[in-house]
Write a protein that holds these residues in place. Structure first.
Motif, PDB file in Angstrom:
ATOM      1  N   LEU A  63       0.888  -1.110  -0.078  1.00  0.00           N
ATOM      2  CA  LEU A  63      -0.024   0.082  -0.052  1.00  0.00           C
ATOM      3  C   LEU A  63       0.784   1.503   0.032  1.00  0.00           C
ATOM      4  CD1 LEU A  63      -2.674  -1.075   2.465  1.00  0.00           C
ATOM      5  CD2 LEU A  63      -2.960  -0.525   0.235  1.00  0.00           C
ATOM      6  N   CYS A  64       1.932   1.220   0.826  1.00  0.00           N
ATOM      7  CA  CYS A  64       2.814   2.291   0.798  1.00  0.00           C
ATOM      8  C   CYS A  64       3.409   2.516  -0.593  1.00  0.00           C
ATOM      9  CB  CYS A  64       3.811   2.249   1.989  1.00  0.00           C
ATOM     10  SG  CYS A  64       3.104   2.443   3.560  1.00  0.00           S
ATOM     11  N   ASP A  65       4.005   1.496  -1.135  1.00  0.00           N
ATOM     12  CA  ASP A  65       4.857   1.402  -2.367  1.00  0.00           C
ATOM     13  C   ASP A  65       3.773   1.732  -3.390  1.00  0.00           C
ATOM     14  OD1 ASP A  65       6.928   0.559  -1.141  1.00  0.00           O
ATOM     15  OD2 ASP A  65       6.777  -1.613  -1.892  1.00  0.00           O
ATOM     16  N   VAL A  66       2.800   1.336  -3.610  1.00  0.00           N
ATOM     17  CA  VAL A  66       1.788   1.712  -4.575  1.00  0.00           C
ATOM     18  C   VAL A  66       1.145   3.160  -4.474  1.00  0.00           C
ATOM     19  CG1 VAL A  66      -0.456   1.138  -5.769  1.00  0.00           C
ATOM     20  CG2 VAL A  66       1.391  -0.720  -5.288  1.00  0.00           C
ATOM     21  N   PHE A  67       0.610   3.328  -3.568  1.00  0.00           N
ATOM     22  CA  PHE A  67      -0.072   4.678  -3.274  1.00  0.00           C
ATOM     23  C   PHE A  67       0.754   5.547  -2.572  1.00  0.00           C
ATOM     24  CE2 PHE A  67      -3.778   1.542  -3.231  1.00  0.00           C
ATOM     25  CZ  PHE A  67      -3.983   1.742  -4.528  1.00  0.00           C
ATOM     26  N   GLY A  68       1.918   5.468  -2.088  1.00  0.00           N
ATOM     27  CA  GLY A  68       2.888   6.607  -1.533  1.00  0.00           C
ATOM     28  C   GLY A  68       2.194   7.007  -0.017  1.00  0.00           C
ATOM     29  N   TRP A  69       1.411   6.056   0.311  1.00  0.00           N
ATOM     30  CA  TRP A  69       0.940   6.216   1.832  1.00  0.00           C
ATOM     31  C   TRP A  69       2.066   6.077   2.835  1.00  0.00           C
ATOM     32  CZ3 TRP A  69      -4.043   3.109   0.959  1.00  0.00           C
ATOM     33  CH2 TRP A  69      -4.928   3.879   0.183  1.00  0.00           C
TER      34      TRP A  69
ATOM     35  N   ALA B 174       4.509  -3.413 -10.771  1.00  0.00           N
ATOM     36  CA  ALA B 174       5.659  -3.644 -10.120  1.00  0.00           C
ATOM     37  C   ALA B 174       5.242  -4.271  -8.691  1.00  0.00           C
ATOM     38  CB  ALA B 174       6.495  -2.329  -9.942  1.00  0.00           C
ATOM     39  N   ALA B 175       4.379  -4.079  -8.316  1.00  0.00           N
ATOM     40  CA  ALA B 175       3.997  -5.013  -6.967  1.00  0.00           C
ATOM     41  C   ALA B 175       3.399  -6.218  -7.129  1.00  0.00           C
ATOM     42  CB  ALA B 175       2.932  -4.121  -6.086  1.00  0.00           C
ATOM     43  N   GLY B 176       3.564  -6.772  -8.434  1.00  0.00           N
ATOM     44  CA  GLY B 176       3.032  -7.883  -8.687  1.00  0.00           C
ATOM     45  C   GLY B 176       1.505  -8.083  -9.042  1.00  0.00           C
ATOM     46  N   PHE B 177       0.715  -7.276  -9.104  1.00  0.00           N
ATOM     47  CA  PHE B 177      -0.765  -7.420  -9.340  1.00  0.00           C
ATOM     48  C   PHE B 177      -1.067  -7.047 -10.744  1.00  0.00           C
ATOM     49  CE2 PHE B 177      -0.517  -5.605  -4.865  1.00  0.00           C
ATOM     50  CZ  PHE B 177      -0.394  -6.823  -4.083  1.00  0.00           C
ATOM     51  N   THR B 178      -2.037  -7.480 -11.162  1.00  0.00           N
ATOM     52  CA  THR B 178      -2.507  -7.359 -12.717  1.00  0.00           C
ATOM     53  C   THR B 178      -3.558  -6.512 -12.866  1.00  0.00           C
ATOM     54  OG1 THR B 178      -1.736  -9.853 -13.051  1.00  0.00           O
ATOM     55  CG2 THR B 178      -3.386  -8.623 -14.587  1.00  0.00           C
ATOM     56  N   PRO B 179      -3.551  -5.356 -13.325  1.00  0.00           N
ATOM     57  CA  PRO B 179      -4.627  -4.637 -13.640  1.00  0.00           C
ATOM     58  C   PRO B 179      -5.672  -4.998 -14.773  1.00  0.00           C
ATOM     59  CG  PRO B 179      -2.426  -3.453 -13.925  1.00  0.00           C
ATOM     60  CD  PRO B 179      -2.154  -4.681 -14.033  1.00  0.00           C
TER      61      PRO B 179
ATOM     62  N   PHE C 159      -7.796  -3.705  -9.864  1.00  0.00           N
ATOM     63  CA  PHE C 159      -6.718  -4.983  -9.600  1.00  0.00           C
ATOM     64  C   PHE C 159      -7.260  -5.599  -8.461  1.00  0.00           C
ATOM     65  CE2 PHE C 159      -4.753  -1.578  -7.215  1.00  0.00           C
ATOM     66  CZ  PHE C 159      -4.144  -2.167  -6.176  1.00  0.00           C
ATOM     67  N   LEU C 160      -6.876  -6.953  -8.017  1.00  0.00           N
ATOM     68  CA  LEU C 160      -7.047  -7.884  -6.984  1.00  0.00           C
ATOM     69  C   LEU C 160      -5.764  -7.885  -6.197  1.00  0.00           C
ATOM     70  CD1 LEU C 160      -9.095 -10.674  -8.223  1.00  0.00           C
ATOM     71  CD2 LEU C 160      -9.924  -8.745  -6.853  1.00  0.00           C
ATOM     72  N   ASP C 161      -5.641  -7.792  -4.925  1.00  0.00           N
ATOM     73  CA  ASP C 161      -4.355  -7.980  -4.198  1.00  0.00           C
ATOM     74  C   ASP C 161      -4.106  -9.520  -3.840  1.00  0.00           C
ATOM     75  OD1 ASP C 161      -5.920  -8.515  -1.744  1.00  0.00           O
ATOM     76  OD2 ASP C 161      -4.736  -6.879  -0.661  1.00  0.00           O
ATOM     77  N   GLY C 162      -3.235  -9.582  -3.038  1.00  0.00           N
ATOM     78  CA  GLY C 162      -3.016 -11.204  -2.936  1.00  0.00           C
ATOM     79  C   GLY C 162      -4.006 -11.848  -1.871  1.00  0.00           C
TER      80      GLY C 162
END
Length: 127
Positions: A22-28, A94-99, A113-116
């Motif tokens: 969540l921090c990596d993708v959204f900058g939170w 880059a986080a390994g998820f598929t849009p 996208f779906l997370d793990g």
């Protein structure tokens, strides 16, 4: 009168792993973390104004076996508004998820996208 959603709380497999992406993708950033209900562990991840709480009990719960769209009380998805949807899509990959399910619509653009853990996120841009 102003009303604003402060947070949503999800049960996940690994709060630390979920907080990281969540921090990596959204900058939170992590706002708080610690012991939670039923001897579980929670991390609050978000901005200064709102956040997502990611929680795990001490024993991993089973994943849902029915569609969340067909379950009363099931959460269908969480939408996040971003300024640069293309940059976020690059981070999602880059986080390994598929849009999936890209769409341009008035007044903006979106993809999902779906997370793990199978939580569905919608990314929306009105820019």
């Amino acid at each position: 009168m102003t009303v604003q959603l402060e947070h949503a709380n999800f049960t996940v497999t690994d709060p630390k792993a979920t907080a990281k992406w969540l921090c990596d993708v959204f900058g939170w950033h992590i706002r708080w973390q610690g012991a939670a209900i039923d001897d579980g562990y929670t991390i609050h991840v978000g901005s200064d104004d709102s956040y997502v709480a990611v929680y795990a009990p001490p024993v991993a719960p089973k994943k849902a076996t029915t569609s969340r769209y067909r379950t009363i009380g099931g959460m269908n998805h969480v939408a996040v508004v971003v300024d640069d949807i293309d940059a976020i899509e690059t981070r999602v990959k880059a986080a390994g998820f598929t849009p999936i399910n890209h769409a341009d619509y008035e007044p903006g653009r979106r993809f999902y996208f779906l997370d793990g853990d199978g939580i569905e996120f919608e990314v929306v841009s009105y820019a």
